[in-house]
Design an enzyme around this catalytic site. Sequence first.
Site, mmCIF file in Angstrom:
data_model
loop_
_atom_site.group_PDB
_atom_site.id
_atom_site.type_symbol
_atom_site.label_atom_id
_atom_site.label_comp_id
_atom_site.label_asym_id
_atom_site.label_seq_id
_atom_site.Cartn_x
_atom_site.Cartn_y
_atom_site.Cartn_z
ATOM 1 N N THR A 179 1.751 -4.301 4.241
ATOM 2 C CA THR A 179 1.601 -4.523 5.690
ATOM 3 C C THR A 179 1.068 -5.924 6.015
ATOM 4 O O THR A 179 1.219 -6.383 7.140
ATOM 5 C CB THR A 179 0.644 -3.485 6.309
ATOM 6 O OG1 THR A 179 -0.623 -3.577 5.663
ATOM 7 C CG2 THR A 179 1.204 -2.084 6.192
ATOM 8 N N ASP A 180 0.464 -6.600 5.032
ATOM 9 C CA ASP A 180 -0.197 -7.880 5.336
ATOM 10 C C ASP A 180 0.737 -8.894 5.996
ATOM 11 O O ASP A 180 0.352 -9.587 6.931
ATOM 12 C CB ASP A 180 -0.770 -8.510 4.057
ATOM 13 C CG ASP A 180 -2.042 -7.822 3.591
ATOM 14 O OD1 ASP A 180 -2.414 -6.802 4.186
ATOM 15 O OD2 ASP A 180 -2.645 -8.302 2.618
ATOM 16 N N THR A 222 0.831 -1.216 0.000
ATOM 17 C CA THR A 222 0.000 0.000 0.000
ATOM 18 C C THR A 222 0.859 1.257 0.000
ATOM 19 O O THR A 222 0.478 2.286 -0.558
ATOM 20 C CB THR A 222 -0.921 -0.018 1.238
ATOM 21 O OG1 THR A 222 -1.810 -1.110 1.088
ATOM 22 C CG2 THR A 222 -1.719 1.260 1.374
ATOM 23 N N SER A 240 2.426 -8.044 -0.367
ATOM 24 C CA SER A 240 3.147 -8.992 0.497
ATOM 25 C C SER A 240 2.348 -10.267 0.745
ATOM 26 O O SER A 240 2.893 -11.249 1.250
ATOM 27 C CB SER A 240 3.534 -8.332 1.811
ATOM 28 O OG SER A 240 2.399 -8.028 2.574
HETATM 29 N N1 GLU Z 1 -1.570 -5.934 -0.717
HETATM 30 C C1 GLU Z 1 -1.045 -5.160 0.357
HETATM 31 C C2 GLU Z 1 0.145 -5.885 0.956
HETATM 32 O O1 GLU Z 1 1.110 -5.889 0.317
HETATM 33 C C3 GLU Z 1 -2.077 -4.647 1.235
HETATM 34 C C4 GLU Z 1 -1.744 -4.206 2.607
HETATM 35 C C5 GLU Z 1 -0.874 -2.999 2.815
HETATM 36 O O2 GLU Z 1 0.222 -2.853 2.279
HETATM 37 O O3 GLU Z 1 -1.276 -2.188 3.677
HETATM 38 O O4 GLU Z 1 0.212 -6.478 1.973
#
Ligand code: GLU
Length: 330
Positions: A95-96, A15, A62
């Site tokens: 963040t995931d 994100t 992620s």
């Molecule tokens: N798809 C994202 C990730 O890479 C969504 C979550 C984020 O980065 O806040 O985990």
Amino acid sequence: MTEKANIVVIGTGGTIAGQGKAVINTSAYLCSVLGIDEILRTIPHASELANLRAEQLLQTGSENFNNEHLLAIGRRVSSLLAQDDVDGVVITHGTDTIEETAYFLHLTLKSAKPVVVVGSMRPPSAMSSDAALNLYDAIAVAAHPSSRGIGTLVVANDEIHTARDVVKSNSIKLEAFRSPYGALGHVIEGRPRYYRRPWRAHTLDTPWSIDTLGALPKVDIVYAYGALSPDAVEAIAAHARGLIYVGTGNGNVAEHLIEPLRDAARRGVHVVRASRTGNGIVLRNGAQPDDAYGWLTVEDQIPPKARILLTLALTQTDDMQALQVAFERY
Ligand code: GLU
């Protein structure tokens, strides 16, 4: 005036590299589209904190990260930390699964130099995005001498967390990151302030080095509930060297799943009892007679990080006692 630290910022997506159609899109947007140079251009004042160099290693959410991604990130960070003109590394990350990558680095990097993993809950294009400030704070933390020797850190929402403890605990709010025993400190206006150190061993004090790790053994996770069929457990156990069984409460195992899990253990699969609760410890020989069944317990670790730890431990031993010690030590 002391010399500024040299910090490398590695982009991997998420994100923090996302973009929405409009400023109101705090939650619906495209992930992993902005390059790391573009993200850094949004915080020109960060160059007052450190000499910055950027590189794009990956560009993906992620949720896609597998063991190969972890190895690739670890190897690149390690080779940068080995350079005399690099004082620390910041990794921008979705963040995931930020806590899994951070924990993997925490256990395998052989350096006291600061490594900070950072993400954001809102893309840079959104109203009140946390992307710019989180990245600015992460650079401030990586550049500060007080961040040396305390392992890999995760910075978000003004807080500095140890990779061992931090968990993404909310799917959408800015205040998404929690450590069960509290953050190590916080960052205010570009200055980190610490109040505690990680107790468990990490980086220089673990037996695993990213520089010598080869292919990683397969460890899988089973999320348990009363209606879970033995077939599902058997199918997963058939292809794994380790199995994190995410039981109810204190790692409880439904009666009809005890035999399939004992069978897996007899066939040499390392079965580890974990908990669905997300907090607290799974007491060895508590809810189940682990000694009699040949099972392990996670101590206090959450299932995804228990998977990382068991994966690393299995690169060196199959000895039950040594594996259990890993859960007590790291
Ligand atoms: N798809 C994202 C990730 O890479 C969504 C979550 C984020 O980065 O806040 O985990």
